[in-house]
Scaffold this motif. Structure first.
Motif, short mmCIF file in Angstrom:
data_model
loop_
_atom_site.label_atom_id
_atom_site.label_comp_id
_atom_site.label_asym_id
_atom_site.label_seq_id
_atom_site.Cartn_x
_atom_site.Cartn_y
_atom_site.Cartn_z
N UNK A 95 0.67 -1.13 -0.25
CA UNK A 95 0.13 0.13 -0.01
C UNK A 95 0.93 1.06 -0.08
N UNK A 96 0.70 2.17 -0.81
CA UNK A 96 1.35 3.45 -0.94
C UNK A 96 1.15 4.36 0.04
N UNK A 97 2.03 5.08 0.68
CA UNK A 97 1.45 6.01 1.71
C UNK A 97 0.81 7.14 1.37
N UNK A 98 -0.01 7.78 2.04
CA UNK A 98 -1.11 8.92 1.34
C UNK A 98 0.10 10.02 1.14
N UNK A 99 -0.37 10.71 0.17
CA UNK A 99 0.42 12.07 -0.36
C UNK A 99 0.16 13.01 0.94
N UNK A 100 -1.06 13.14 1.47
CA UNK A 100 -1.35 14.17 2.51
C UNK A 100 -1.70 13.39 3.64
N UNK A 101 -1.44 13.83 4.91
CA UNK A 101 -1.86 13.21 6.18
C UNK A 101 -3.65 13.70 6.37
N UNK A 148 -3.46 3.10 6.13
CA UNK A 148 -2.00 2.59 6.55
C UNK A 148 -2.23 1.41 7.21
N UNK A 149 -1.01 0.71 7.37
CA UNK A 149 -0.66 -0.55 8.07
C UNK A 149 0.69 -0.16 8.62
N UNK A 150 0.80 -0.61 10.10
CA UNK A 150 1.62 -0.36 11.04
C UNK A 150 2.74 -1.38 10.82
N UNK A 151 3.87 -1.15 11.30
CA UNK A 151 4.91 -2.20 11.33
C UNK A 151 4.62 -3.22 12.39
N UNK A 152 4.88 -4.54 12.12
CA UNK A 152 4.45 -5.62 13.00
C UNK A 152 5.04 -5.45 14.45
N UNK A 171 0.42 8.22 11.33
CA UNK A 171 -0.34 8.31 9.99
C UNK A 171 -1.65 8.74 10.22
N UNK A 172 -2.29 9.05 11.47
CA UNK A 172 -3.54 9.68 11.60
C UNK A 172 -3.74 10.95 11.60
N UNK A 173 -2.57 11.80 11.41
CA UNK A 173 -2.65 13.38 11.13
C UNK A 173 -3.38 13.94 12.20
N UNK A 174 -4.26 15.09 11.86
CA UNK A 174 -5.16 15.64 12.69
C UNK A 174 -6.60 15.13 12.69
N UNK A 175 -6.84 13.93 12.26
CA UNK A 175 -8.23 13.51 12.13
C UNK A 175 -8.76 12.95 13.51
#
Length: 259
Positions: A95-101, A148-152, A171-175
């Protein structure tokens, strides 16, 4: 003789869970992520299979969890070649990381899932009575798309610890983030809990909890769909393999949700 090939469009959905158009989007993503450096016209020893077939092999491996010895005759190559393809191409499906948080107007849901794995260096005996890794997954509440998927982390780590250590918190940003009661002290929205001496919650808190459960259940639905890719039921890959497998499955899950 090659039995399974990407040219057989009728087999694509059977072996990958993706419709032909969705599978082609996956191939293009792999090509952008570095697959073009693996094309047959590049210097060096060429691959035995075309890029489409290599992507199909990795997707089929994730979907069916067949062994390399079982996959080899289906693609007309050796088990060693299957292993090289999975090792080299697996990370390209991630999965590609999002361009914006995510911004504060978005609502996300986070939860952890246990992925059984044979590699004891990234796993621990867990509540599912197997050696597993804790994978934190972040999804959009409205679409169920995985962000997003976290490191194991070892499966005996609790979710509030894994939330920060896996990288999902960043990866959550300000959401606004919803989670279950296992994320105490992380700043996410959790269900109301009874205080000491309370027999029951006030009605308005019970209503909030009902709404919270209804929305948070969407991450459980996402897990159920992701585990249709059977590699998440028994991952035999070592090292970062469990992360690349989960991230690749998340990518294919997102494609399967698209039109």
């Amino acid at each position: 003789m090659q039995v399974v090939t990407a040219q057989r469009r009728d087999l694509t959905e059977v072996f990958t869970g993706l419709r032909p158009r969705q599978f082609q989007r996956l191939v293009r993503a792999v090509h952008r992520n570095g697959g073009r450096a693996l094309d047959p016209d590049r210097p060096g020893r060429p691959w035995a299979l075309a890029l489409e077939d290599r992507v199909l092999l990795v997707a089929m491996y994730c979907r069916t969890n067949l062994t390399m010895r079982q996959l080899a005759p289906l693609f007309g190559i050796s088990p060693a070649a299957v292993g090289r393809i999975i090792s080299r191409h697996g990370p390209l499906l991630a999965l590609a990381p999002g361009k914006r948080k995510p911004g504060r107007h978005q609502v996300l849901i986070v939860d952890g899932t246990l992925v059984p794995t044979r590699d004891r260096t990234v796993s621990a005996s867990s509540k599912n009575y197997r050696y597993s890794a804790n994978l934190q997954v972040l999804i959009k509440a409205d679409t169920r798309v995985v962000l997003a998927v976290g490191r194991p982390l070892p499966g005996n780590r609790n979710d509030c610890t894994a939330f920060a250590e896996s990288g999902i918190k960043d990866a959550c940003g300000t959401a606004t983030v919803l989670a279950d009661g296992g994320y105490q002290g992380t700043g996410v929205l959790m269900p109301h809990r009874r205080q000491a001496g309370q027999d029951r919650l006030p009605d308005w808190k019970e209503q909030h909890n009902t709404s919270h459960r209804r929305v948070r259940a969407r991450v459980e639905h996402a897990f159920a769909r992701m585990k249709n890719w059977k590699i998440l039921r028994d991952c035999r890959l070592k090292g970062d393999g469990v992360f690349w497998a989960t991230s690749g499955v998340a990518h294919m899950h997102n494609l399967a949700l698209s039109h």
